[in-house]
Motif scaffolding. Structure first.
Motif, PDB file in Angstrom:
ATOM      1  N   SER A 264      26.576  48.045  36.730  1.00  0.00           N
ATOM      2  CA  SER A 264      26.840  47.575  35.361  1.00  0.00           C
ATOM      3  C   SER A 264      27.198  48.741  34.431  1.00  0.00           C
ATOM      4  O   SER A 264      27.888  48.545  33.428  1.00  0.00           O
TER       5      SER A 264
ATOM      6  N   GLN B 273      30.798  49.561  35.163  1.00  0.00           N
ATOM      7  CA  GLN B 273      31.611  48.519  34.555  1.00  0.00           C
ATOM      8  C   GLN B 273      32.069  48.885  33.149  1.00  0.00           C
ATOM      9  O   GLN B 273      33.138  48.483  32.707  1.00  0.00           O
TER      10      GLN B 273
ATOM     11  N   ASN C 205      26.311  41.961  36.884  1.00  0.00           N
ATOM     12  CA  ASN C 205      27.219  42.662  35.973  1.00  0.00           C
ATOM     13  C   ASN C 205      26.775  42.419  34.542  1.00  0.00           C
ATOM     14  O   ASN C 205      26.184  41.389  34.245  1.00  0.00           O
TER      15      ASN C 205
ATOM     16  N   SER D  16      27.681  41.111  31.057  1.00  0.00           N
ATOM     17  CA  SER D  16      28.663  40.114  30.674  1.00  0.00           C
ATOM     18  C   SER D  16      28.513  39.727  29.217  1.00  0.00           C
ATOM     19  O   SER D  16      27.453  39.307  28.787  1.00  0.00           O
TER      20      SER D  16
ATOM     21  N   ARG E 246      26.827  38.817  40.605  1.00  0.00           N
ATOM     22  CA  ARG E 246      27.986  39.162  41.426  1.00  0.00           C
ATOM     23  C   ARG E 246      27.910  38.375  42.729  1.00  0.00           C
ATOM     24  O   ARG E 246      26.879  38.311  43.364  1.00  0.00           O
TER      25      ARG E 246
END
Ligand SMILES: [Zn+2]
Ligand SMILES: [Zn+2]
Lengths: 549, 336
Positions: free
Chosen positions: A291, A294, A497, A499, A509
């Motif tokens: 994450s 990301q 993740n 979000s 995921r």
């Protein structure tokens, strides 16, 4: 332009991968050069046109149309480009134009127009194009084209067109440019494969197959090396003859988002590795979760603050080129020795070597796999010591052996009808877990899954949805989900993740529904805190809902 | 006389006091004049119904022989005295049997369009403009965004998809009265002569169209047992849109969901319904047809009903034509 516009309209509404590929392949086969090359660029995201500001478009349409009528129209449609494409009426005298304007002509006119002429040119083109073509044109010049087609999918369509392997397209991709005439000539069988003179091109990566049930029984542990499978993204870093590039595993150029890595790459060659965020083993700092990585992905540029807060590095797996020398025919041990020597001299903050995992039996390795020493490990990679580096996924030289998935019990919250074979079933489910909001327990969505269940289980789910619908929004139904009434499912997933789209701040995921828990009530389902603790994610690290990521 | 006293809106529908009748009433009444057979215009339970022969037949097919106590056939163009007024029916170009209704008294004439369209339709008579003092127009697609394309192009999209995806069944959602038969007739005109499979809800209306001389070619029921699933590969199946979300649709191999409707012009609408192939084919006038019709008829006044009234009223005002919305309730947007 009409064929291109129709293709876009169909791609947006077609959910199935194979159908999308078929639509693109058929288009590329029928469309002439250079139109299809510009279309390819538009779909793959490599088309750069002068952009026109929404205000200019609004002005143009109001020259012709009452403002109130325009406002009613815009309120109804909700998208500026689409509204203008629909309300636009050419003046009566220009209605007898010369048929369909080609995409190539449109692109050419836009490219050659001076800044000051753009206004008039856009008006002329809007007058000459019709319906769908007008829409496609407006989306191109406002930079708002969203087609839902990945670069990989377009490349697959090209591969199908020429009946070649997709890795050949991936290798060529960054050495070619719009309108891709030599590429299409080759795919049509009318010319030889284009020769690239650019250094640092992408080379198709070597992929592993999953360990199947009886795969290991017949294999000798002594023939293999084991490495951890790190939970970042697989990349290829090339630095040759003054050109540096960072590619994703499917050949997308992601250099723009990682200037820190490119700058630190002071060696000549091409390496294969995992892109991660945090500290390298050589600096004795922890590798951070997916994450965090990301935060750095899918950006065209990156701020200084980002670079400091989310430092990226590469954990080296393999070496494809050492300087100009092709290492791919060498065996794994030889390549690894060379890689090790190269990383030894590279910047410690940005490069380290993926460590080997010593083991003597498959049972021992299985134990290690189930209980890895670092939360950012998602399994084990097995590599045959005598294997050369070959592109693509062939079974035998490399295996991946994933850690067991995480499991939670979640409550169904929304259901959507599926597509194709499943269009009459509610088969896409959003599910949630409990959390405290204003002192009350509420369900927050954490993921969406449309597989994992059997056909018989789908019948059960579908029936439940139809009988317990609370509200409908288009094809989506919200399902009754209260502490004492609802449907609990066991969800298996690989990680989470960050979000901003989910109220929970996280999204699973690769979630799939692994079991229907008709024996449980929603009040027995898991909590968000449990889910976060499971994957070693402190709650404070998560983006707040609504915060852009 | 003042048009407002000749015809005015009531909760039951447009009422003509002098003639003692309603036009397309939404509740059961003593005397009804019906423009066409769509369910929101033609309801069962009135005592006396006057409509074209085709509309009466369609009502009988849909509701059974007892749909009303007595009927009166309207001959297109003929003037029929009812109480103190005269009524006449004129083709509306919407579906088979559809008519506009002109109501006249003391030199004032109001034309109620019902639903209408101006483009060619092989399954019904073309709209005929009738000069009048007040034109009551529908406004289902009464926004400048609605420019419906040539229907031949839309049919061509379907034919192309059949060639591209010969392994998939093509499920065309189309309203069972009018749209379904028009799609089939247009496909036949475009040279498609394979059998077309139809949902049971369409069978009697398709038979009726055939009996009225509107050829629809080889139609077969889309009812085959599950073992025969593959026989629908590459076939065209036409049914009411609601059926495609239903268990009924599960018998088809990997279907392509298609919807034939004017609403399909707006991409978000298609996306929301899970439509993969939108066919923009409408039995209502689009914006250019609505304004061209008003321009052609040149009525003294325009009243706007069911649909997007405000835009059409605005347009009339900009042209210096007196216009107002009628706010009738009970009529559906096609497809919603
Ligand atoms: Zn109607
Ligand atoms: Zn209507």
């Amino acid at each position: 332009m009409r064929a291109f516009a129709e293709l876009l309209d169909r791609l947006v509404l077609t959910p199935q991968r194979n159908a999308k590929i078929k639509l693109m392949t058929d288009y590329f086969r029928a469309a002439p050069d250079p139109d299809r090359g510009y279309a390819l660029a538009a779909i793959a995201g490599t088309l750069t046109l002068k952009t026109v500001k929404p205000n200019v478009l609004r002005q143009l349409v109001l020259e012709r149309m009452d403002e109130v009528l325009f406002r009613y129209s815009y309120d109804y449609v909700g998208d500026l480009a689409e509204t203008i494409s629909l309300v636009w009426e050419p003046p009566a005298e220009s209605k007898t134009t010369t048929g369909d304007l080609s995409l190539g002509t449109v692109v050419h006119q836009l490219e050659t127009a001076g800044r000051t002429n753009v206004h008039g040119l856009v008006r002329d083109l809007l007058d000459q194009l019709e319906g769908s073509s007008r829409f496609a044109f407006l989306k191109l010049i406002t930079g708002g084209l969203r087609i839902g087609v990945s670069a990989r999918l377009v490349k697959q369509a090209l591969a199908n067109l020429g009946n070649v392997d997709i890795t050949e397209i991936e290798t060529l991709w960054h050495g070619l440019s719009m309108p891709y005439v030599p590429l299409f000539q080759w795919l049509d069988g009318k010319a030889d494969k284009p020769e690239l003179d650019m250094p640092a091109i992408f080379h198709a990566v070597m992929l592993a197959t999953p360990v199947g049930d009886n795969d290991l029984a017949s294999l000798d542990p002594k023939d293999f090396a084991a490495e951890w499978k790190w939970d970042g993204i697989r990349v290829q870093l090339a630095n040759l003859a003054g050109t540096r590039r960072l590619y994703s595993r499917s050949g997308d150029d992601i250099s723009g988002a990682f200037p820190d890595i490119l700058e630190a790459a002071d060696f000549e060659g091409i390496i294969d590795g995992e892109l991660l965020v945090g500290g390298t083993m050589r600096t004795n700092r922890a590798t951070r979760a997916f994450s965090d990585l990301q935060q750095r992905l899918n950006r065209k540029t990156v701020t200084r603050k980002m670079l400091e807060e989310y430092p990226a590095f590469i954990r080296g797996y393999d070496l494809l080129f050492s300087g100009g020398r092709d290492m791919r025919p060498e065996n794994f041990l030889t390549r690894r020795a060379a890689l090790s020597a190269l990383i030894e001299k590279a910047a410690p903050s940005h490069f380290d070597l993926s460590p080997l995992v010593p083991f003597s039996s498959w049972e021992e390795l299985d134990r290690l796999r189930k209980d890895p020493p670092d939360p950012v490990i998602e399994g084990i990679m097995l590599k045959r010591l005598d294997s050369p580096y070959t592109s693509g996924r062939s079974k035998g030289p490399w295996f991946k052996w994933k850690r067991e998935p995480y499991n939670v019990d979640a409550v169904l919250m929304y259901a959507q009808r599926g597509h194709g074979k499943r269009s009459s079933y509610y088969s896409d489910f959003t599910f949630g877990v409990w959390t405290k909001d204003d002192g009350k327990d509420v369900l927050v969505p954490v993921g969406k899954a449309y597989f994992g269940f059997t056909d018989a289980e789908l019948e059960v789910l579908d029936r439940y949805v139809r009988n317990n619908t609370v509200e409908r929004f288009g094809p989506v139904r919200s399902i009754r989900a209260e502490a004492g009434h609802g449907f609990v499912v066991e969800v298996a997933f690989e990680g989470i993740n960050v979000s901003s789209r989910h109220k929970s701040g996280v999204a699973m995921r690769f979630p799939r529904i692994s079991r229907l828990r008709t024996d449980k009530l929603p009040q027995d389902a898991d909590r968000l805190e449990t889910l976060l603790a499971m994957i070693g994610q402190p709650e404070t690290n998560l983006a707040q809902p609504g915060e852009p990521i | 006389m003042k048009p407002e006293t000749l015809l005015y809106p009531t909760p039951k529908g447009l009422y003509c006091e002098k003639g003692g009748f309603y036009i397309d009433p939404v509740q059961p009444v003593e005397r009804a004049l019906i423009t066409h057979g769509h369910a929101d215009h033609a309801r069962a339970g009135h005592s006396h119904v006057m409509a074209t022969r085709e509309t009466l037949d369609i009502m009988r097919i849909r509701y059974g022989d007892a749909f009303c106590t007595s009927t009166q056939e309207a001959i297109l163009g003929a003037r029929t005295p009812i109480g103190d007024i005269t009524a006449s029916f004129h083709p509306a170009g919407h579906v088979l049997g559809s008519a506009q209704i002109a109501v006249e008294a003391n030199g004032t004439r109001i034309v109620v369009s019902g639903d209408y369209k101006r483009r060619r339709d092989p399954t019904c008579l073309a709209f005929e403009p009738v000069p009048c003092d007040v034109f009551i127009t529908e406004a289902t697609f009464g926004l400048p965004v609605f420019h419906h394309p040539d229907d031949r192009g839309e049919i061509a999209k379907l034919l192309t998809s059949l060639k591209q995806f010969p392994e998939r069944a093509h499920l065309v959602g189309a309203y069972s009265l009018g749209k379904a038969q028009r799609i089939i007739a247009l496909m036949r005109e475009a040279g498609y002569d394979a059998p077309i499979f139809i949902h049971g809800a369409l069978a009697r209306l398709c038979d009726y169209y055939e009996s009225e001389g509107i050829g629809l070619g080889d139609l077969r029921p889309a009812t085959i047992d599950a073992s025969d699933k593959q026989s629908f590969a590459g076939a065209v199946v036409v049914g009411p849109p609601s059926a495609f979300a239903d268990k009924w649709a599960r018998r088809f191999p990997d279907p392509v969901p298609i919807f034939a409707s004017g609403w399909m012009l707006v991409r978000q609408r298609a996306k929301q319904r899970g439509v993969e192939l939108p066919m923009i084919i409408s039995d209502h006038s689009d914006w250019p047809e609505l304004i061209a019709t008003i321009g052609e008829i040149k009525p003294g006044e325009v009243w706007v009903t069911h649909g997007r009234e405000e835009a059409l009223v605005r347009w009339c005002q900009l042209q210096g034509i007196a216009a107002r919305p009628l706010h009738l309730v009970g009529y559906d947007d096609e497809g919603e």
